[in-house]
Design a protein around this motif. Structure first.
Motif, PDB file in Angstrom:
ATOM      1  N   THR A   1       0.771  -1.114  -0.006  1.00  0.00           N
ATOM      2  CA  THR A   1       0.011   0.131  -0.034  1.00  0.00           C
ATOM      3  C   THR A   1       1.140   1.488   0.042  1.00  0.00           C
ATOM      4  N   GLY A   2       0.431   2.167  -0.860  1.00  0.00           N
ATOM      5  CA  GLY A   2       1.431   3.494  -0.930  1.00  0.00           C
ATOM      6  C   GLY A   2       1.370   4.201  -2.044  1.00  0.00           C
ATOM      7  N   LEU A   3       2.300   4.890  -2.579  1.00  0.00           N
ATOM      8  CA  LEU A   3       2.371   5.839  -3.592  1.00  0.00           C
ATOM      9  C   LEU A   3       3.801   5.425  -4.451  1.00  0.00           C
ATOM     10  N   VAL A   4       3.431   5.613  -5.633  1.00  0.00           N
ATOM     11  CA  VAL A   4       4.188   5.339  -6.738  1.00  0.00           C
ATOM     12  C   VAL A   4       4.322   6.442  -7.763  1.00  0.00           C
ATOM     13  N   LEU A   5       5.350   6.699  -8.365  1.00  0.00           N
ATOM     14  CA  LEU A   5       5.812   7.661  -9.404  1.00  0.00           C
ATOM     15  C   LEU A   5       6.281   7.051 -10.457  1.00  0.00           C
ATOM     16  N   ASN A   6       5.930   6.957 -11.640  1.00  0.00           N
ATOM     17  CA  ASN A   6       6.723   6.493 -12.873  1.00  0.00           C
ATOM     18  C   ASN A   6       6.752   7.884 -13.846  1.00  0.00           C
ATOM     19  N   TYR A   7       8.228   7.969 -14.091  1.00  0.00           N
ATOM     20  CA  TYR A   7       8.541   9.099 -15.024  1.00  0.00           C
ATOM     21  C   TYR A   7       9.429   8.675 -16.187  1.00  0.00           C
ATOM     22  N   GLN A   8       8.778   8.964 -17.507  1.00  0.00           N
ATOM     23  CA  GLN A   8       9.451   8.442 -18.690  1.00  0.00           C
ATOM     24  C   GLN A   8      10.099   9.572 -19.233  1.00  0.00           C
ATOM     25  N   PHE A   9      11.428   9.415 -19.160  1.00  0.00           N
ATOM     26  CA  PHE A   9      12.391  10.569 -19.832  1.00  0.00           C
ATOM     27  C   PHE A   9      12.351  10.542 -21.338  1.00  0.00           C
ATOM     28  N   SER A  10      12.510   9.239 -21.790  1.00  0.00           N
ATOM     29  CA  SER A  10      12.143   9.105 -23.337  1.00  0.00           C
ATOM     30  C   SER A  10      11.872   7.638 -23.415  1.00  0.00           C
ATOM     31  N   ASP A  11      11.963   7.125 -24.589  1.00  0.00           N
ATOM     32  CA  ASP A  11      11.576   5.703 -24.995  1.00  0.00           C
ATOM     33  C   ASP A  11      12.814   4.888 -24.444  1.00  0.00           C
ATOM     34  N   ARG A  12      13.737   5.396 -23.945  1.00  0.00           N
ATOM     35  CA  ARG A  12      14.974   4.540 -23.746  1.00  0.00           C
ATOM     36  C   ARG A  12      15.480   4.904 -22.359  1.00  0.00           C
ATOM     37  N   ALA A  13      14.718   5.453 -21.572  1.00  0.00           N
ATOM     38  CA  ALA A  13      14.952   5.771 -20.000  1.00  0.00           C
ATOM     39  C   ALA A  13      13.830   6.162 -19.214  1.00  0.00           C
ATOM     40  N   SER A  14      13.820   5.715 -17.994  1.00  0.00           N
ATOM     41  CA  SER A  14      12.596   5.771 -17.106  1.00  0.00           C
ATOM     42  C   SER A  14      13.180   5.693 -15.688  1.00  0.00           C
ATOM     43  N   LEU A  15      12.224   6.418 -14.711  1.00  0.00           N
ATOM     44  CA  LEU A  15      12.499   6.542 -13.400  1.00  0.00           C
ATOM     45  C   LEU A  15      11.402   5.816 -12.670  1.00  0.00           C
ATOM     46  N   ASP A  16      11.576   5.023 -11.565  1.00  0.00           N
ATOM     47  CA  ASP A  16      10.134   4.809 -10.698  1.00  0.00           C
ATOM     48  C   ASP A  16      10.681   5.293  -9.286  1.00  0.00           C
ATOM     49  N   LEU A  17       9.926   5.809  -8.487  1.00  0.00           N
ATOM     50  CA  LEU A  17       9.981   5.956  -7.179  1.00  0.00           C
ATOM     51  C   LEU A  17       8.898   5.578  -6.390  1.00  0.00           C
ATOM     52  N   ALA A  18       8.895   4.788  -5.352  1.00  0.00           N
ATOM     53  CA  ALA A  18       7.814   4.398  -4.471  1.00  0.00           C
ATOM     54  C   ALA A  18       8.067   4.378  -3.173  1.00  0.00           C
ATOM     55  N   TYR A  19       6.818   4.480  -2.421  1.00  0.00           N
ATOM     56  CA  TYR A  19       6.875   4.178  -0.734  1.00  0.00           C
ATOM     57  C   TYR A  19       5.651   3.377  -0.547  1.00  0.00           C
ATOM     58  N   MET A  20       6.195   2.203  -0.022  1.00  0.00           N
ATOM     59  CA  MET A  20       4.963   1.206   0.282  1.00  0.00           C
ATOM     60  C   MET A  20       4.991   0.784   1.571  1.00  0.00           C
ATOM     61  N   VAL A  21       3.942   0.544   2.267  1.00  0.00           N
ATOM     62  CA  VAL A  21       3.829  -0.052   3.532  1.00  0.00           C
ATOM     63  C   VAL A  21       3.017  -1.326   3.540  1.00  0.00           C
ATOM     64  N   ARG A  22       3.007  -2.009   4.811  1.00  0.00           N
ATOM     65  CA  ARG A  22       2.335  -3.336   4.886  1.00  0.00           C
ATOM     66  C   ARG A  22       1.147  -3.352   5.403  1.00  0.00           C
ATOM     67  N   ASP A  23       0.995  -2.574   6.625  1.00  0.00           N
ATOM     68  CA  ASP A  23      -0.107  -2.364   7.708  1.00  0.00           C
ATOM     69  C   ASP A  23      -0.590  -1.011   8.070  1.00  0.00           C
ATOM     70  N   PRO A  24      -0.975  -0.101   6.845  1.00  0.00           N
ATOM     71  CA  PRO A  24      -1.406   1.296   7.025  1.00  0.00           C
ATOM     72  C   PRO A  24      -2.613   1.434   7.848  1.00  0.00           C
ATOM     73  N   GLU A  25      -3.455   0.189   7.932  1.00  0.00           N
ATOM     74  CA  GLU A  25      -4.828   0.504   8.519  1.00  0.00           C
ATOM     75  C   GLU A  25      -4.588   0.144  10.095  1.00  0.00           C
ATOM     76  N   ASP A  26      -3.526  -0.221  10.581  1.00  0.00           N
ATOM     77  CA  ASP A  26      -3.463  -0.481  11.913  1.00  0.00           C
ATOM     78  C   ASP A  26      -2.627   0.398  12.656  1.00  0.00           C
ATOM     79  N   PRO A  27      -3.323   1.233  13.593  1.00  0.00           N
ATOM     80  CA  PRO A  27      -2.708   2.176  14.434  1.00  0.00           C
ATOM     81  C   PRO A  27      -1.649   1.799  15.625  1.00  0.00           C
ATOM     82  N   SER A  28      -2.109   0.581  15.713  1.00  0.00           N
ATOM     83  CA  SER A  28      -1.227   0.111  17.165  1.00  0.00           C
ATOM     84  C   SER A  28      -0.088  -0.538  16.872  1.00  0.00           C
TER      85      SER A  28
END
Length: 538
Positions: free
Chosen positions: A321-348
């Motif tokens: 669960t989280g947020l992902v950014l995909n950025y395509q510089f060109s047809d030959r280069a791309s960048l991925d950034l992600a922040y993902m968690v496992r239990d975001p619904e549990d505050p304990s």
């Protein structure tokens, strides 16, 4: 050759075509193509509307028609006497484009309607007897085509009405996948971590028959976005624990919910400008669905039969669960950034969006030469000890020691991955990965280094279109250096499978993989896993 006077987007008045026959001898009619299999390039229902055309009142308004053109007088006559000429919005006529007999018949029919309209409005004196005779001759010549077109239009209208009455949704499409699998494990005894092979438990090697069904609801609101909602039911045993004693024997499509229907995937992506895409995952999304892995065997339904063989385990070290950014510089280069968690619904405890298990990924993929792709991946992950999901540094692949090098104590790790895929020919792709992880205990000074690698060979269309033969050779995650316990020996993963594409919607994949020295312990006997996976897509 008769000139086409309309295109896919805009239909010029069919009366223009009639102009050609007013000035051409009747022998030209015999030269029109008789290939009735050629399909019209337009929808008669939608494109005969005069409202979609640019009506002209003078031939001079058509920039590409000159007084020296052979059909100029005929066009001029039709404009001035019948008002039967329409041009493209940019003021062109395009009179030299070829046309089919069906298109000609449709144009003739429209021109006849115009003549009938003129007659009905008491302006029949404008219609010459010679023109009417020509039109009658043309109508007789193309009577079969006109009848065929009327039948096709009627059938199209009936089908459109049926589709509109029974469509699932105007914004949502349903696609589904069902897997039936016959599978089993083979060997003498299950694996364990000690150096005594005599106390290993028996291998649970009964043949099983199990299934997995996924229903994907894909919704688009603006055309370039997608909301994915997946429902899933499955009862495929995970070959680990009491069954084989090691996670190295897990299938790539396993999971057992007693066939209860559960929400398995929920995310929404949308474009951000022309080169970027934002993905928001709310539940149970595998990162490989959101970023490129460079693996030809990625799919759980049609790719590798093993969990380890699908793609680099580095993508399993983050959450779901989280947020992902995909950025395509060109047809030959791309960048991925992600922040993902496992239990975001549990505050304990050590859970929630920022205090629990998480993974942060940065990946750069580029193509230095044609058909050769390289990926550089970095992941920083944190696993909270004692949480609901527990410590799992390798995404349930590799040895128990690699999964939890310091037991269930809170652990962080920095992982560096190299992925590659080289499409040597249309029917052969060489791929692979290498990952090195630096693990650090969060409650002591203990540390460990973890390594895994694999080489894959893919043979698309081997033996027939849509087929796929695959070979995977590698080492599942192994603790090669540790301040506590290292894996002393080496396990190898050797896999082969062949996907036979029976139809566009059905494939059958027999395959086997063997794990030597399970748990990186040569006191354990090799374990073989075999399966026949049948996949239905609809």
């Amino acid at each position: 050759m008769i000139s086409r006077v309309w295109s896919n987007s805009l239909l010029l008045s069919p009366a223009v075509i009639v102009a050609s026959f007013v000035v051409l001898p009747s022998t030209v009619l015999a030269e029109v193509s008789t290939n009735e299999q050629v399909q019209p390039e337009f929808s008669v229902v939608s494109e005969l509307s005069q409202s979609e055309q640019a009506q002209v009142s003078s031939v001079s308004q058509l920039s590409d028609v000159q007084p020296t053109d052979w059909a100029f007088q005929a066009l001029q006559s039709l404009v001035e006497r019948y008002g039967c000429i329409a041009g493209y919005p940019n003021g062109t006529y395009r009179g030299n484009r070829p046309m089919t007999r069906y298109e000609f018949a449709a144009g003739l029919n429209a021109c006849l309607d115009r003549v009938n309209e003129i007659i009905a409005t008491a302006t029949s004196d404008l219609v010459r007897k010679e023109d009417l005779a020509t039109l009658q001759r043309l109508q007789e010549e193309f009577s079969a085509e006109l009848a065929t077109l009327r039948g096709r239009v009627d059938a199209l209208e009936a089908r459109t009405t049926e589709i509109e009455a029974n469509q699932f949704s105007t914004t949502t499409k349903l696609n589904a996948e069902a897997i039936f699998a016959v599978t089993s494990v083979f060997g003498d005894r299950a694996a364990d971590r000690d150096n005594n092979s005599n106390n290993n438990p028996d291998l649970q090697d009964n043949i099983i028959f199990a299934d997995r069904v996924r229903l994907n609801f894909d919704t688009s609101f603006i055309g370039k976005d997608r909301l994915r909602v997946r429902l899933q039911g499955r009862n495929i045993t995970e070959f680990q624990g009491n069954v084989t004693g090691t996670r190295m024997t897990r299938l790539g499509f396993d999971g057992d919910d007693d066939n209860d229907l559960v929400l398995d995937d929920l995310y929404y992506y949308f474009p951000l400008g022309d080169k970027a895409r934002i993905v928001v995952s709310a539940a149970n999304t595998e990162l490989n669905s959101l970023v490129e892995t460079l693996s030809p065997f990625e799919s759980s339904g049609t790719g590798s039969i093993s969990r380890f063989g699908r793609f680099n385990p580095i993508y399993r070290t983050v959450g779901s669960t989280g947020l992902v950014l995909n950025y395509q510089f060109s047809d030959r280069a791309s960048l991925d950034l992600a922040y993902m968690v496992r239990d975001p619904e549990d505050p304990s405890g050590e859970n929630g969006l920022f205090n629990g298990n998480y993974g942060a990924l940065a990946q750069f993929i580029f193509e230095p030469i044609k058909n050769l792709n390289l990926g550089l991946t970095y992941v920083h992950s944190y696993n909270a000890g004692g949480s609901n999901s527990g410590v799992n540094l390798t995404g349930s692949t590799g040895s128990t020691n690699a999964v939890r090098p310091f037991g269930n104590a809170s652990t962080s790790a920095d992982s560096l991955g190299l992925e590659t895929s080289w499409r040597i020919s249309p029917k052969f792709t060489l791929s692979g990965w290498l990952t090195y992880s630096f693990a650090q205990s969060e409650v002591s000074d203990d540390n460990a280094d973890i390594l895994n690698y694999a080489v894959t060979l893919a043979f698309p269309d081997l033996g027939g279109k849509g087929n796929l033969a695959g070979i995977v050779f590698g080492m599942p995650p192994k603790v090669i250096e540790s301040s506590q316990v290292e894996d002393q020996d080496t396990s190898l993963h050797i896999e082969g499978f062949y996907r036979f594409q029976v139809t566009d919607n059905i494939s059958i994949t027999p395959g086997v993989f063997v794990i030597t020295n399970p748990e990186h312990n040569d006191n354990n006997d090799s374990i073989l896993v075999g399966t026949i996976r049948t996949t239905f897509k609809f």
